[in-house]
Design an enzyme around this catalytic site. Structure first.
Site, PDB file in Angstrom:
ATOM      1  N   LYS A  96      -1.658  53.429 -26.277  1.00  0.00           N
ATOM      2  CA  LYS A  96      -0.891  54.663 -26.040  1.00  0.00           C
ATOM      3  C   LYS A  96      -0.376  55.129 -27.382  1.00  0.00           C
ATOM      4  O   LYS A  96       0.273  54.402 -28.105  1.00  0.00           O
ATOM      5  CB  LYS A  96       0.292  54.381 -25.114  1.00  0.00           C
ATOM      6  CG  LYS A  96      -0.162  54.237 -23.704  1.00  0.00           C
ATOM      7  CD  LYS A  96       0.951  54.234 -22.703  1.00  0.00           C
ATOM      8  CE  LYS A  96       0.388  54.023 -21.311  1.00  0.00           C
ATOM      9  NZ  LYS A  96      -0.404  52.788 -21.178  1.00  0.00           N
ATOM     10  N   ASP A 154     -14.191  48.055 -18.284  1.00  0.00           N
ATOM     11  CA  ASP A 154     -14.454  48.921 -17.122  1.00  0.00           C
ATOM     12  C   ASP A 154     -15.917  49.367 -17.067  1.00  0.00           C
ATOM     13  O   ASP A 154     -16.391  49.794 -16.012  1.00  0.00           O
ATOM     14  CB  ASP A 154     -13.563  50.164 -17.164  1.00  0.00           C
ATOM     15  CG  ASP A 154     -12.091  49.827 -17.340  1.00  0.00           C
ATOM     16  OD1 ASP A 154     -11.700  48.702 -16.970  1.00  0.00           O
ATOM     17  OD2 ASP A 154     -11.341  50.674 -17.849  1.00  0.00           O
ATOM     18  N   MET A 196      -9.539  44.737 -12.250  1.00  0.00           N
ATOM     19  CA  MET A 196      -9.377  45.958 -13.059  1.00  0.00           C
ATOM     20  C   MET A 196     -10.631  46.828 -13.001  1.00  0.00           C
ATOM     21  O   MET A 196     -11.581  46.508 -12.303  1.00  0.00           O
ATOM     22  CB  MET A 196      -9.076  45.578 -14.502  1.00  0.00           C
ATOM     23  CG  MET A 196      -7.629  45.176 -14.755  1.00  0.00           C
ATOM     24  SD  MET A 196      -7.371  44.862 -16.513  1.00  0.00           S
ATOM     25  CE  MET A 196      -5.591  44.735 -16.571  1.00  0.00           C
ATOM     26  N   GLY A 197     -10.638  47.880 -13.794  1.00  0.00           N
ATOM     27  CA  GLY A 197     -11.814  48.756 -13.836  1.00  0.00           C
ATOM     28  C   GLY A 197     -11.450  50.228 -13.862  1.00  0.00           C
ATOM     29  O   GLY A 197     -12.306  51.088 -13.847  1.00  0.00           O
ATOM     30  N   ARG A 198     -10.139  50.479 -13.833  1.00  0.00           N
ATOM     31  CA  ARG A 198      -9.629  51.860 -13.762  1.00  0.00           C
ATOM     32  C   ARG A 198     -10.267  52.620 -12.597  1.00  0.00           C
ATOM     33  O   ARG A 198     -10.193  52.122 -11.480  1.00  0.00           O
ATOM     34  CB  ARG A 198      -9.869  52.564 -15.093  1.00  0.00           C
ATOM     35  CG  ARG A 198      -8.593  53.189 -15.642  1.00  0.00           C
ATOM     36  CD  ARG A 198      -8.841  53.858 -16.955  1.00  0.00           C
ATOM     37  NE  ARG A 198      -8.399  53.015 -18.045  1.00  0.00           N
ATOM     38  CZ  ARG A 198      -7.153  52.959 -18.510  1.00  0.00           C
ATOM     39  NH1 ARG A 198      -6.224  53.722 -17.978  1.00  0.00           N
ATOM     40  NH2 ARG A 198      -6.838  52.170 -19.507  1.00  0.00           N
ATOM     41  N   ARG A 308      -9.200  40.381 -19.663  1.00  0.00           N
ATOM     42  CA  ARG A 308      -9.511  40.849 -21.023  1.00  0.00           C
ATOM     43  C   ARG A 308      -9.514  39.692 -22.024  1.00  0.00           C
ATOM     44  O   ARG A 308      -9.596  39.917 -23.232  1.00  0.00           O
ATOM     45  CB  ARG A 308      -8.506  41.924 -21.447  1.00  0.00           C
ATOM     46  CG  ARG A 308      -8.538  43.115 -20.518  1.00  0.00           C
ATOM     47  CD  ARG A 308      -8.246  44.433 -21.145  1.00  0.00           C
ATOM     48  NE  ARG A 308      -7.085  44.511 -21.985  1.00  0.00           N
ATOM     49  CZ  ARG A 308      -6.199  45.501 -21.939  1.00  0.00           C
ATOM     50  NH1 ARG A 308      -6.337  46.467 -21.048  1.00  0.00           N
ATOM     51  NH2 ARG A 308      -5.201  45.543 -22.771  1.00  0.00           N
TER      52      ARG A 308
HETATM   53  O1  F6P Z   1      -9.423  50.158 -19.593  1.00  0.00           O
HETATM   54  C1  F6P Z   1      -9.256  48.771 -19.628  1.00  0.00           C
HETATM   55  C2  F6P Z   1      -8.130  48.348 -18.750  1.00  0.00           C
HETATM   56  O2  F6P Z   1      -8.019  46.945 -18.812  1.00  0.00           O
HETATM   57  C3  F6P Z   1      -8.245  48.823 -17.303  1.00  0.00           C
HETATM   58  O3  F6P Z   1      -9.156  48.064 -16.559  1.00  0.00           O
HETATM   59  C4  F6P Z   1      -6.818  48.711 -16.856  1.00  0.00           C
HETATM   60  O4  F6P Z   1      -6.535  49.606 -15.807  1.00  0.00           O
HETATM   61  C5  F6P Z   1      -6.045  49.113 -18.084  1.00  0.00           C
HETATM   62  O5  F6P Z   1      -6.908  48.900 -19.185  1.00  0.00           O
HETATM   63  C6  F6P Z   1      -4.777  48.370 -18.300  1.00  0.00           C
HETATM   64  O6  F6P Z   1      -4.139  48.945 -19.387  1.00  0.00           O
HETATM   65  P1  F6P Z   1      -2.891  48.305 -20.109  1.00  0.00           P
HETATM   66  O7  F6P Z   1      -3.365  47.138 -20.911  1.00  0.00           O
HETATM   67  O8  F6P Z   1      -2.382  49.401 -20.961  1.00  0.00           O
HETATM   68  O9  F6P Z   1      -1.949  47.875 -19.038  1.00  0.00           O
END
Ligand code: F6P
Length: 395
Positions: A96, A154, A196-198, A308
Site C-alpha cells: 500500500k 493469486d 487466498m487468491g483475491r 506466501r
Molecule cells: O495478492 C496476494 C494476496 O496474498 C492475496 O491473495 C490476499 O488477498 C492479499 O494479498 C493479502 O494482502 P495483505 O498481505 O496486504 O494482507
C-alpha cells in the site's frame, strides 16, 4: 562474461504482496546482467518508495548495488546463491503506497539514479500503479524504460499461464489439506479451508484438486454462497456419508461472497456455519436422503499468510530464473514496456499496453484480470471426479 554490449545500469524492485520466488528472480537478473552483459544492477528498496529515499538522501546509490558477493553467509553460501531458496523479498516491498501523491519524487529519484532500465516484479495492482508513473515520466522527458516480471500467489495476471509464487502457494495449500485430512478423519469433521487468491479461484481450484478436497468454491463458479450452493455441499456430504465417509474437506476461495453478495471478513467461517445450519435443517426435514446428516461438525482453517511462505518450489525457481534472464535480454535488445510471460512451456513477452488494457477492463467489471475458465479442463476434471464446484445451472 560471455557477451558484451554497451554497459548499462539497471534497477530492480519488488512491489505488492511478497511471494516465494522473488529473491530467485533478483538472483537471476543479477546473474544474467553481470555474467552475460557485464552490467551493473541496483536493488531499489521497498518498491518505488526506494526512489524517494534516494532523493531525500536517506539512502545512497552506491549502497544499493547488487553483485555476486552481496549476500554472503561466511563459510557457507556465497554471493547470490542463497537468494534462490529464500521466500520474501530481500529488497522489501510495499503493498500500500500512494505513488500518485509522490509521483514527482519517485520520478526524480529514478532520474537521480541514472538508470538505463528498470525491472519491476509485481502483480496487477503494481503494474497499474507503475504504468501511471511511467506515463508521467515519459511526458516529462524521462526515459522510464521498464520491463515487468509477473508475480502473485493469486495467478491472476493476464496473458501468462504462471506468475512467480503461484506454484509454491499451490504446494503449501495442498500440504495443508493433507495435514488436515487426518484430524478431519479422526473426528468425522467437515474441515472448511479458506484460501487466498483475491478475486480469482486458481489457487483454491488447483490446490483443492491436488489436495483431495470434496468441495471447492471459487468466485468464477460460485460467486455467492446462496442456498443453492450450501444445499449442493450438504448433498455432497450426505452422499459421502452414504458411502461410509463421515469427514470432508471443503476449500473456499476468499473472493467468494456471502449470500447477499457482500464480502465477509472470513468467508470460511460464514460457510462453516451455513453448512452446519443447513445440514441440521435437512436432517430434521426427515427427507430420507438427508437423514444421515446428523451431527455435522465443522471447523475452519484460514491459511492466511502461510500461503506466501516456504522455500520456492522447483517450478517457481525455474520460472523465476527464466523470467529474470528474459527480462535482461529484453533490455539488452532495447525492447522496453514489455511483460515477460509463460505460455505453453516457454517464456516470451507481451506489450505492457495490452496487459494494462486488460487489467483496467477487469477492474471496471469488478473481476480479476485473469480468471479460471469455468468450462476449462481443470473445472471439468474436478466435476468428473465428483468434487462439488457448484451446479452447472447456477453458473
Ligand atoms: O495478492 C496476494 C494476496 O496474498 C492475496 O491473495 C490476499 O488477498 C492479499 O494479498 C493479502 O494482502 P495483505 O498481505 O496486504 O494482507
Amino acid at each position: 562474461m560471455t557477451t558484451t554490449t554497451h554497459s548499462k545500469r539497471i534497477g530492480i524492485l519488488t512491489s505488492g504482496g511478497d511471494c516465494p520466488g522473488l529473491n530467485a528472480v533478483i538472483r537471476a537478473v543479477v546473474r544474467a546482467a553481470t555474467y552475460k552483459y557485464g552490467w551493473e544492477v541496483y536493488g531499489i528498496p521497498y518498491g518505488t518508495d526506494g526512489f524517494i529515499e534516494l532523493l531525500t538522501g536517506k539512502r545512497r546509490i552506491e549502497d544499493l548495488r547488487l553483485h555476486e558477493h552481496g549476500y554472503d553467509i561466511p563459510g557457507l553460501l556465497q554471493g547470490l546463491d542463497v537468494l534462490h531458496f529464500l521466500s520474501g523479498s530481500v529488497l522489501g516491498s510495499i503493498s500500500k503506497g500512494d505513488p500518485d501523491r509522490h509521483a514527482d519524487d519517485i520520478i526524480h529519484g529514478y532520474q537521480k539514479m541514472g538508470l538505463d532500465a528498470l525491472i519491476a516484479i509485481g502483480g496487477d495492482g503494481s503494474i497499474e500503479i507503475m504504468d501511471k508513473l511511467a506515463k508521467q515520466a515519459i511526458k516529462e522527458g524521462v526515459a522510464w524504460n521498464w520491463v515487468v516480471i509477473p508475480k502473485t500467489i493469486d495467478n491472476d495476471v493476464p496473458f501468462t499461464e504462471l506468475s512467480v509464487g503461484f506454484d509454491t502457494a499451490v504446494n503449501r495449500v495442498t500440504q495443508a489439506l493433507y495435514d488436515l485430512t487426518f484430524t478431519a478423519a479422526s473426528h468425522d469433521r467437515v474441515m472448511v479451508v479458506e484460501v487466498m487468491g483475491r478475486d480469482a479461484g486458481y489457487l483454491a481450484l488447483e490446490a483443492g484438486i491436488a489436495g483431495g478436497a470434496d468441495g471447492i468454491l471459487i468466485p468464477e463458479l460460485t460467486p455467492v454462497l446462496n442456498d443453492g450452493v450450501i444445499y449442493g455441499i450438504c448433498q455432497k456430504l450426505a452422499s459421502l456419508r452414504r458411502d461410509g465417509r463421515r469427514f470432508a474437506l471443503i476449500v473456499v476461495a476468499e473472493g467468494v461472497k456471502n449470500r447477499s453478495g457482500q464480502k465477509e471478513k472470513y468467508i470460511g467461517d460464514y460457510l462453516a456455519h451455513k453448512i452446519k445450519d443447513y445440514c441440521d435443517k435437512l436432517c430434521f426435514s426427515e427427507q430420507p436422503e438427508f437423514c444421515n446428516l446428523d451431527q455435522v461438525d465443522t471447523r475452519v482453517t484460514v491459511l492466511g499468510h502461510l500461503q506466501r511462505g516456504g522455500t520456492p518450489s522447483s517450478t517457481d525457481r525455474l520460472l523465476a530464473t527464466a523470467f529474470g534472464r528474459e527480462a535482461v535480454d529484453l533490455i539488452a535488445n532495447g525492447n522496453y514496456n514489455q511483460m515477460v510471460i509463460w505460455q505453453n512451456g516457454r517464456v516470451s513477452s507481451v506489450p505492457l499496453s495490452r496487459v494494462i488494457e486488460q487489467i483496467k477492463k477487469a477492474r471496471k467489471e469488478g473481476k480479476a484480470p485473469s480468471r479460471v475458465d469455468s468450462q476449462g479442463f481443470l473445472v471439468q476434471t474436478a466435476r468428473d471426479i465428483g468434487i462439488y464446484v457448484g451446479d452447472l445451472s447456477v453458473e
